[in-house]
Design a protein around this motif. Sequence first.
Motif, PDB file in Angstrom:
ATOM      1  N   ALA A  91       1.647  12.926   1.299  1.00 57.67           N
ATOM      2  CA  ALA A  91       0.712  13.323   2.026  1.00 57.67           C
ATOM      3  C   ALA A  91      -0.109  11.964   2.725  1.00 57.67           C
ATOM      4  N   ALA A  92      -0.607  11.083   1.782  1.00 52.99           N
ATOM      5  CA  ALA A  92      -1.151   9.877   2.245  1.00 52.99           C
ATOM      6  C   ALA A  92      -0.361   9.224   3.408  1.00 52.99           C
ATOM      7  N   TRP A  93       0.939   8.936   2.958  1.00 56.92           N
ATOM      8  CA  TRP A  93       1.916   8.413   3.839  1.00 56.92           C
ATOM      9  C   TRP A  93       1.868   8.736   5.590  1.00 56.92           C
ATOM     10  N   VAL A 108       1.963   2.360   0.979  1.00 56.90           N
ATOM     11  CA  VAL A 108       2.143   3.818   0.189  1.00 56.90           C
ATOM     12  C   VAL A 108       3.230   4.090   0.068  1.00 56.90           C
ATOM     13  N   ILE A 109       4.218   3.918   0.891  1.00 53.51           N
ATOM     14  CA  ILE A 109       5.455   4.284   0.518  1.00 53.51           C
ATOM     15  C   ILE A 109       6.287   3.408  -0.687  1.00 53.51           C
ATOM     16  N   VAL A 110       5.804   2.120  -0.605  1.00 51.71           N
ATOM     17  CA  VAL A 110       6.286   1.297  -1.958  1.00 51.71           C
ATOM     18  C   VAL A 110       5.738   1.839  -2.888  1.00 51.71           C
ATOM     19  N   VAL A 115       6.721   5.327  -7.945  1.00 51.50           N
ATOM     20  CA  VAL A 115       6.328   6.584  -8.895  1.00 51.50           C
ATOM     21  C   VAL A 115       7.640   7.373  -8.830  1.00 51.50           C
ATOM     22  N   LEU A 116       8.350   7.406  -7.841  1.00 53.20           N
ATOM     23  CA  LEU A 116       9.706   8.138  -8.042  1.00 53.20           C
ATOM     24  C   LEU A 116      10.665   7.633  -9.214  1.00 53.20           C
ATOM     25  N   VAL A 117      10.681   6.270  -8.995  1.00 59.02           N
ATOM     26  CA  VAL A 117      11.661   5.658 -10.070  1.00 59.02           C
ATOM     27  C   VAL A 117      11.054   5.867 -11.252  1.00 59.02           C
ATOM     28  N   ARG A 118       9.786   5.894 -11.671  1.00 60.18           N
ATOM     29  CA  ARG A 118       9.259   6.288 -12.948  1.00 60.18           C
ATOM     30  C   ARG A 118       9.702   7.943 -13.088  1.00 60.18           C
TER      31      ARG A 118
END
Length: 252
Positions: A91-93, A108-110, A115-118
């Motif tokens: 949402a922030a992106w 934000v996307i980095v 987070v998605l890698v985590r």
Amino acid sequence: MKTVVMVSAVAAVVVSFLGSGAWIGTPIAEAAGGALSATSTLVAPAGPAFSIWSVIYTGLIVYAVWQFLPGRTARHDALRAPIVASMLLNAAWILAIQLGQVWLSVVVIVALLAVLVRVFVLLQQRTPEGLADAVITDGTMGLYLGWVCVATIANISAWLVSLGITDGARVWAVVVLVVAAAVGVLLVRYSSGAIAPTLSIVWGLGWLAQGRLSGELTDAPVGWTAVLAAAIVAVSTVGTRLRSSGSQAVAV
């Protein structure tokens, strides 16, 4: 925390409508001076590629309901916080782009990618609670991760172009496509052949290739590099699954 997951999923979907321009707001492709349009850079996927978001958002809503059901194990206790973070960052992106802040969208996307890698690592450490959990949880988050890998490349490239850095655009495009293929193969190997990340990476690279091989911004070397990158990830997935068949009951 279960309620927070549900609220975050709804918030992500609502903000996505803002980004789509369906009700209010400006479509992402037109926001920020068109920095993220399908013809803004050589690594921007063609417009239809972004329809994958409807699948991802649907998956996030289904997951938000699924994790509410009784019987969910410690697997979901570990996943909820980073999944919430991913939806809020999503949402922030969109808001960053709507405000015309391309540099902030990169930050934000980095963070979203990290987070998605985590989440992906956590998923590999804990066995799915059956086929439904594998499809809903692993499938959704795998698609999400794969697509954000492609989107991060496009976003960073758009930011560089917005700064006036355009020299060597073709070389940069080829290099990042090679990196995308390498990342795809790494995800495949780490997960013993998970399908979902491959599907979204191949989807994104395929539409990127289509955009470069036809349309307004054509570049055959970049287009065919994207085709090759997609093929490498796909073949690696098939090969890895064949080699690991029987060692992993469910790999989505």
